[in-house]
Design a protein around this motif. Sequence first.
Motif, short mmCIF file in Angstrom:
data_model
loop_
_atom_site.label_atom_id
_atom_site.label_comp_id
_atom_site.label_asym_id
_atom_site.label_seq_id
_atom_site.Cartn_x
_atom_site.Cartn_y
_atom_site.Cartn_z
N GLU A 124 -2.50 -32.42 -39.36
CA GLU A 124 -2.05 -31.89 -38.70
C GLU A 124 -2.57 -30.77 -38.19
O GLU A 124 -2.03 -29.44 -38.30
N TYR A 125 -3.21 -30.58 -37.93
CA TYR A 125 -4.73 -29.50 -37.47
C TYR A 125 -4.90 -29.74 -35.04
O TYR A 125 -4.71 -30.55 -35.34
N GLU A 126 -4.46 -28.30 -34.93
CA GLU A 126 -4.53 -28.01 -33.96
C GLU A 126 -6.01 -27.75 -33.47
O GLU A 126 -5.85 -26.58 -33.59
N ARG A 127 -6.50 -28.74 -33.11
CA ARG A 127 -8.15 -28.03 -33.02
C ARG A 127 -8.24 -27.40 -31.75
O ARG A 127 -7.56 -27.68 -30.42
N HIS A 128 -9.16 -25.83 -31.46
CA HIS A 128 -9.86 -25.86 -30.37
C HIS A 128 -11.19 -26.55 -29.61
O HIS A 128 -11.60 -26.59 -30.57
N THR A 129 -10.64 -26.87 -29.00
CA THR A 129 -11.52 -28.22 -28.15
C THR A 129 -12.71 -27.43 -27.32
O THR A 129 -13.18 -27.77 -27.40
N ASP A 130 -12.22 -26.29 -27.23
CA ASP A 130 -13.10 -25.14 -25.85
C ASP A 130 -14.28 -24.77 -26.51
O ASP A 130 -13.58 -24.05 -27.05
N PRO A 131 -15.37 -24.34 -26.64
CA PRO A 131 -16.77 -23.75 -27.43
C PRO A 131 -16.08 -22.64 -27.21
O PRO A 131 -16.55 -21.49 -27.89
N SER A 132 -15.96 -22.14 -25.91
CA SER A 132 -16.36 -20.92 -25.17
C SER A 132 -14.81 -19.80 -25.31
O SER A 132 -14.96 -19.22 -25.11
N TRP A 133 -13.65 -20.95 -26.16
CA TRP A 133 -12.59 -20.31 -26.79
C TRP A 133 -13.14 -19.14 -28.02
O TRP A 133 -13.78 -19.55 -28.78
N ASP A 134 -12.88 -17.61 -27.36
CA ASP A 134 -13.17 -17.08 -28.06
C ASP A 134 -12.62 -15.36 -29.04
O ASP A 134 -13.30 -14.96 -27.62
N PRO A 135 -11.79 -15.36 -28.64
CA PRO A 135 -10.50 -13.86 -28.38
C PRO A 135 -11.18 -12.58 -29.97
O PRO A 135 -10.81 -11.97 -29.49
N PHE A 136 -11.52 -13.19 -30.68
CA PHE A 136 -12.47 -12.51 -32.11
C PHE A 136 -14.25 -12.01 -30.80
O PHE A 136 -13.56 -10.52 -31.19
N GLY A 137 -14.51 -12.36 -30.42
CA GLY A 137 -15.57 -12.29 -30.23
C GLY A 137 -15.32 -10.80 -28.49
O GLY A 137 -15.47 -9.91 -28.93
N GLU A 138 -14.11 -11.72 -28.58
CA GLU A 138 -13.17 -10.57 -27.06
C GLU A 138 -12.80 -9.69 -27.79
O GLU A 138 -12.88 -8.18 -27.44
N HIS A 139 -12.17 -9.56 -28.41
CA HIS A 139 -11.72 -8.35 -29.64
C HIS A 139 -12.68 -7.59 -30.15
O HIS A 139 -12.43 -6.61 -30.00
N TYR A 140 -13.70 -7.56 -30.73
CA TYR A 140 -15.03 -6.69 -31.17
C TYR A 140 -15.77 -6.10 -30.09
O TYR A 140 -16.68 -5.09 -29.98
N GLY A 141 -15.58 -6.63 -27.76
CA GLY A 141 -16.16 -6.29 -27.61
C GLY A 141 -17.46 -7.12 -27.43
O GLY A 141 -18.70 -6.16 -26.79
N LEU A 142 -17.65 -7.90 -28.16
CA LEU A 142 -19.26 -7.96 -27.92
C LEU A 142 -19.90 -8.45 -27.03
O LEU A 142 -19.12 -9.63 -26.37
N SER A 143 -21.34 -8.96 -26.87
CA SER A 143 -22.19 -8.89 -25.56
C SER A 143 -23.21 -10.33 -26.06
O SER A 143 -23.81 -9.44 -27.16
N ASP A 144 -23.87 -11.05 -25.45
CA ASP A 144 -24.80 -11.61 -26.19
C ASP A 144 -26.37 -11.11 -26.63
O ASP A 144 -25.97 -9.57 -26.16
N VAL A 145 -26.89 -11.83 -27.31
CA VAL A 145 -28.26 -11.17 -28.06
C VAL A 145 -28.87 -11.78 -27.86
O VAL A 145 -29.37 -12.76 -28.52
N PRO A 146 -29.97 -11.06 -27.02
CA PRO A 146 -30.75 -10.36 -26.14
C PRO A 146 -30.20 -10.30 -24.55
O PRO A 146 -29.27 -11.48 -24.46
N PRO A 147 -29.51 -8.95 -24.34
CA PRO A 147 -28.81 -8.85 -23.11
C PRO A 147 -29.19 -9.77 -21.91
O PRO A 147 -30.77 -10.13 -22.60
N LEU A 148 -28.47 -10.25 -21.20
CA LEU A 148 -29.50 -11.37 -20.57
C LEU A 148 -29.57 -10.16 -19.53
O LEU A 148 -29.32 -9.07 -19.21
N ARG A 149 -30.97 -10.48 -18.74
CA ARG A 149 -31.72 -9.13 -18.35
C ARG A 149 -31.90 -10.10 -16.28
O ARG A 149 -31.48 -11.08 -16.38
#
Lengths: 257, 257
Positions: free
Chosen positions: A232-257
Amino acid sequence: MKTSGSKLFLLLPYLVYLVQAALYQPNDTNSKPVKNIGVVLFPSFDVVDVFGSLEPLNLLSLQRQLNLYMIAATLDPISTAPRAMSAFNSSFGEVIVPSHTFDSVVRDPTLDLDMLLVPGGIGTRAPDLNDTIQFVADVFPRLQYLVAPCTGAGIAARAGVLDGRRATTNKRSWNATVALGPKTYWVARARWVRDGHVFTGSGVTAAIDTMFAWIGHVWGEATAADLALGIEYERHTDPSWDPFGEHYGLSDVPPLR
Amino acid sequence: MKTSGSKLFLLLPYLVYLVQAALYQPNDTNSKPVKNIGVVLFPSFDVVDVFGSLEPLNLLSLQRQLNLYMIAATLDPISTAPRAMSAFNSSFGEVIVPSHTFDSVVRDPTLDLDMLLVPGGIGTRAPDLNDTIQFVADVFPRLQYLVAPCTGAGIAARAGVLDGRRATTNKRSWNATVALGPKTYWVARARWVRDGHVFTGSGVTAAIDTMFAWIGHVWGEATAADLALGIEYERHTDPSWDPFGEHYGLSDVPPLR
């Protein structure tokens, strides 16, 4: 004729997709069937990283042969409680019994671990995690798959097995964990990341979505969907779904140049 | 004047809400603080029912005093593997060590269990579950709260503690479980149901939402939301959210007349 030709050209990606979909086979028909699942255990591991991941495999083991190896430094029972208990004097921890030692797995060349799960948890911050890290490094070349959700990605990074790979990890522990993998490209907005045969996941409950992504990759989406229905699990099937990375305002490391 | 008066009348529900919100106190300020958490264990229990529920409490135990009692018939380690292994010859189970026996808890009147978690799992179908059911019946009058997700609601029903209450349970095991509680009103479309101090939950991963509902009830919604953020969990906060009851086309038992 010219118009018709350019219309066909526009349809080409869709036709390629149809052909690919018709030819799709679950991954394990192309390689050795996945059968032996190892789980790395250490004091104060996270219980959802381990048991949230194992839940669908417990079910699947009733439908096909799967063997579980719960692997730790010794066979002594392991507690999830933090080793330094809180100022609040709690007595709160679950105790799990390993089935195999790191040594016994490393020294047994006949044991094919098809997948190794490396969990995270408070225990990943312990100073004496070297035997765990060494085990992951030692056994990695023998694995078909590595799955490292949450701060387990930090253990994998310290074992060197994320070098040159894309990965993600727990978003609350982001800064501390990405620092452990200077040769890894860390994706900040991801529920999970697959790079070849290595799956990493975001924090704690993301382990469940990561495991379903892995199950879908190995045994096909129909199997993953059926197991998710069973729990009875509602999966997140989109690997880019991530409100938590957004919540903390995170960016990729190392940053894209 | 008349118009202004009727406008004020329309605002009345909102004003009542504001007063209620200002006066709201988390439940446990009105009673004994919740501190001692018991978990019933039996062979082949479900790991997400137990560890999905315990995950946020493991975190909370670092912020306030909580004590955990893992309670079983004996102190022998307990495996999650089905006792009759599958035709596929799997060797797949996790082994957990209890901290207390049913007897030791029943015979210790100084031990106040504030909440008891009764998990479900394949093991609820075992013929020899009488000691587990008797323990739940014996200890229930001493509890502040009972939380029984998944087919754990079937154990609670057999212990008689759901008589006269509204409850829900695993939707795939619906028919078999509701038959165990003929004096219970079973809600077919529910992620969880609260009836007084008794919380029941739908199948497996619904245990996580049920536990967060209980945490919100006891320590307030802010605590529940903070713990959910810590484990990167997207909660279902609507207890009537239940695509699984819908999937299986289930109706309440007994039907409304």
